[in-house]
Write an enzyme that holds these catalytic residues in place. Structure first.
Site, short mmCIF file in Angstrom:
data_model
loop_
_atom_site.label_atom_id
_atom_site.label_comp_id
_atom_site.label_asym_id
_atom_site.label_seq_id
_atom_site.Cartn_x
_atom_site.Cartn_y
_atom_site.Cartn_z
N CYS A 193 -13.80 -5.79 10.95
CA CYS A 193 -13.05 -6.72 11.81
C CYS A 193 -13.07 -6.35 13.29
O CYS A 193 -12.76 -7.19 14.14
CB CYS A 193 -11.61 -6.82 11.32
SG CYS A 193 -11.51 -7.35 9.61
N ASN B 140 -8.08 -14.44 7.79
CA ASN B 140 -8.75 -13.35 8.50
C ASN B 140 -10.27 -13.55 8.39
O ASN B 140 -10.85 -13.37 7.32
CB ASN B 140 -8.33 -12.02 7.86
CG ASN B 140 -8.97 -10.82 8.51
OD1 ASN B 140 -9.92 -10.94 9.26
ND2 ASN B 140 -8.43 -9.64 8.21
N HIS C 141 -6.56 -10.07 16.76
CA HIS C 141 -7.21 -10.25 15.45
C HIS C 141 -6.21 -10.96 14.53
O HIS C 141 -5.05 -10.58 14.45
CB HIS C 141 -7.58 -8.87 14.91
CG HIS C 141 -8.17 -8.89 13.55
ND1 HIS C 141 -9.07 -9.85 13.15
CD2 HIS C 141 -8.00 -8.06 12.49
CE1 HIS C 141 -9.43 -9.61 11.90
NE2 HIS C 141 -8.79 -8.54 11.47
O1 UT7 Z 1 -8.56 -6.73 9.18
C1 UT7 Z 1 -7.74 -5.84 8.48
C2 UT7 Z 1 -7.37 -6.46 7.22
N1 UT7 Z 1 -6.23 -6.03 6.53
C3 UT7 Z 1 -4.95 -6.15 6.93
O2 UT7 Z 1 -4.62 -6.46 8.03
C4 UT7 Z 1 -3.94 -5.90 5.86
C5 UT7 Z 1 -2.62 -5.46 6.41
N2 UT7 Z 1 -1.60 -5.53 5.37
C6 UT7 Z 1 -0.97 -6.68 5.07
O3 UT7 Z 1 -1.23 -7.70 5.69
C7 UT7 Z 1 0.09 -6.67 3.98
O4 UT7 Z 1 0.26 -5.34 3.53
C8 UT7 Z 1 -0.26 -7.59 2.79
C9 UT7 Z 1 -0.13 -9.05 3.20
C10 UT7 Z 1 -1.66 -7.32 2.27
C11 UT7 Z 1 0.73 -7.34 1.66
O5 UT7 Z 1 2.06 -7.54 2.12
P1 UT7 Z 1 3.21 -6.52 1.71
O6 UT7 Z 1 4.46 -7.05 2.27
O7 UT7 Z 1 2.75 -5.16 2.14
O8 UT7 Z 1 3.24 -6.68 0.14
P2 UT7 Z 1 3.02 -5.57 -0.98
O9 UT7 Z 1 1.57 -5.17 -1.04
O10 UT7 Z 1 4.03 -4.49 -0.81
O11 UT7 Z 1 3.39 -6.38 -2.27
C12 UT7 Z 1 4.72 -6.80 -2.51
C13 UT7 Z 1 4.75 -7.55 -3.82
C14 UT7 Z 1 4.09 -6.79 -4.97
O12 UT7 Z 1 4.82 -7.08 -6.14
P3 UT7 Z 1 5.87 -6.02 -6.72
O13 UT7 Z 1 5.08 -4.77 -6.99
O14 UT7 Z 1 6.89 -5.83 -5.64
O15 UT7 Z 1 6.37 -6.70 -7.93
C15 UT7 Z 1 2.71 -7.41 -5.06
O16 UT7 Z 1 2.18 -7.32 -6.37
O17 UT7 Z 1 4.01 -8.76 -3.68
C16 UT7 Z 1 3.03 -8.85 -4.73
N3 UT7 Z 1 1.88 -9.56 -4.22
C17 UT7 Z 1 1.76 -10.90 -4.31
N4 UT7 Z 1 2.57 -11.84 -4.85
C18 UT7 Z 1 2.17 -13.12 -4.77
C19 UT7 Z 1 0.78 -9.08 -3.57
N5 UT7 Z 1 -0.05 -10.08 -3.25
C20 UT7 Z 1 0.54 -11.24 -3.71
C21 UT7 Z 1 0.16 -12.58 -3.66
N6 UT7 Z 1 1.01 -13.48 -4.21
N7 UT7 Z 1 -0.99 -13.01 -3.09
#
Ligand code: UT7
Length: 336
Positions: A115, A285, A255
């Protein structure tokens, strides 16, 4: 040595027509529009269909920048393509674009910085021009992440979209440098948090072929934490190098990875909403293409007024990250 200054001549972009909404994704994943929108700001993404690929979008974005600047392919001296999932490893996407635009006088090659690719490409292009050896340098960013995502991993596949963008730079005749400061960084110790491998197979006389990964993996939480301290540091360093303060900057063009990250940067800079360019809702993204696409649309929609100063910033796999303070000239992307 007398370093030559750089002028940003034009910005181009190309996006696939096919749109996948968050609601569409609920057909193949345990997810919801509500979760994706509130956690990321994404509502939909454009993805490649049929034979569409990153070379095709790269060519279209390159042509767009040439057209906007009124420059022919033959006038281009160097093509630098930032791509992390090229259609071919070789011939490079740069060489394919060189052929397509008739840039027979240009050198052409690809770089892989995920990215952050366009910020690195700017650093390379600026260096090329500064020596006086190259005059017109075409920077292209193109990725079709959708072909390499694990569509069973809801934590990563909902975030990405496909697309390409381009920035055409040249030696500034008036002596005013449009790239006022540029800051690029890398930390390989964080590499494991976003990966996409091309491990291949050993010769079958050595061992039978194994199932390779060839999919994007991501530890979103670790990336998020890392970015929230490194990105503001990079921006502040870049501003210091430019001898400027946040109040001297008209626009933040970040970004488009997560709206919460963008808002964090906005708060740090104490920018009002009208100074921050956001289009993550439409495209998700788009990796290296993301920052110039936001810049392009900002100008096109009139949200970005010129002349003005902007901070561009990006981060991603590597980990790599960087920022640039740039001058946006009055005539940028307005064909005379
Ligand atoms: O160019 C660089 C690219 N990458 C990034 O910029 C990524 C940066 N990180 C992020 O944007 C965030 O960490 C994410 C959007 C990827 C995730 O958000 P989060 O608030 O950190 O969520 P999490 O990974 O802590 O997940 C929270 C919950 C989990 O469930 P439990 O374990 O609490 O029951 C996940 O399984 O949300 C669940 N989850 C989803 N639920 C519905 C994860 N993805 C999804 C989804 N739909 N798509």
């Amino acid at each position: 040595m007398n370093f030559k200054p750089v002028q940003i001549l034009s910005i181009g972009m190309s996006i696939p027509e096919t749109v996948i909404t968050n609601d569409n994704l609920t057909k193949i994943l345990d997810t919801s529009d509500e979760w994706i929108s509130t956690r990321t700001g994404i509502k939909q993404r454009h993805i490649a269909n049929g034979d569409e690929n990153s070379t095709l979008f790269g060519i279209n974005a390159a042509k767009d920048a040439l057209d906007k600047a009124g420059i022919s392919g033959e006038e281009i001296d160097a093509i630098v393509v930032a791509t992390s999932n090229p259609y071919n490893i070789y011939p490079s996407t740069g060489c394919a674009i060189q052929e397509a635009i008739g840039a027979k006088n240009a050198i052409a090659f690809d770089i892989t910085v995920a990215c952050t690719g366009m910020i690195y490409a700017l650093e390379i292009g600026r260096s090329f021009i500064s020596t006086g050896k190259y005059k017109n340098v075409l920077l292209v960013a193109t990725d079709t992440n959708s072909k390499f995502l694990d569509w069973t991993d809801r934590g990563s596949c909902v975030l990405f979209g496909d697309g390409a963008s381009s920035i055409l730079i040249t030696e500034a005749k008036d002596g005013n440098d449009d790239i006022i400061a540029l800051n690029v960084n890398a930390d390989g110790t964080m590499g494991k948090h976003i990966t996409m491998n091309l491990i291949g197979d050993n010769c079958p006389l050595v061992e039978p072929a194994k199932e390779g990964c060839k999919k994007i993996t991501m530890n979103g939480k670790e990336v998020y934490k890392f970015v929230m301290h490194t990105m503001p540091e990079s921006i502040m360093q870049c501003l210091a190098d430019a001898n400027m303060e946040p109040k001297d900057i008209d626009y933040l063009v970040p970004h488009q990875a997560n709206l919460r990250i963008i808002e964090g940067l906005q708060n740090r800079l104490e920018f009002s909403d009208d100074k921050v360019i956001v289009n993550i809702d439409k495209y998700g993204n788009t990796s290296a293409a993301s920052v110039p696409i936001a810049l392009y649309e900002g100008i096109e929609t009139g949200k970005i007024k010129t002349p003005s100063y902007a901070i561009l910033c990006a981060f991603g796999a590597g980990m790599a990250w960087g920022s640039a303070v740039v001058r946006l000239r009055e005539n940028l992307n307005k064909k005379s």
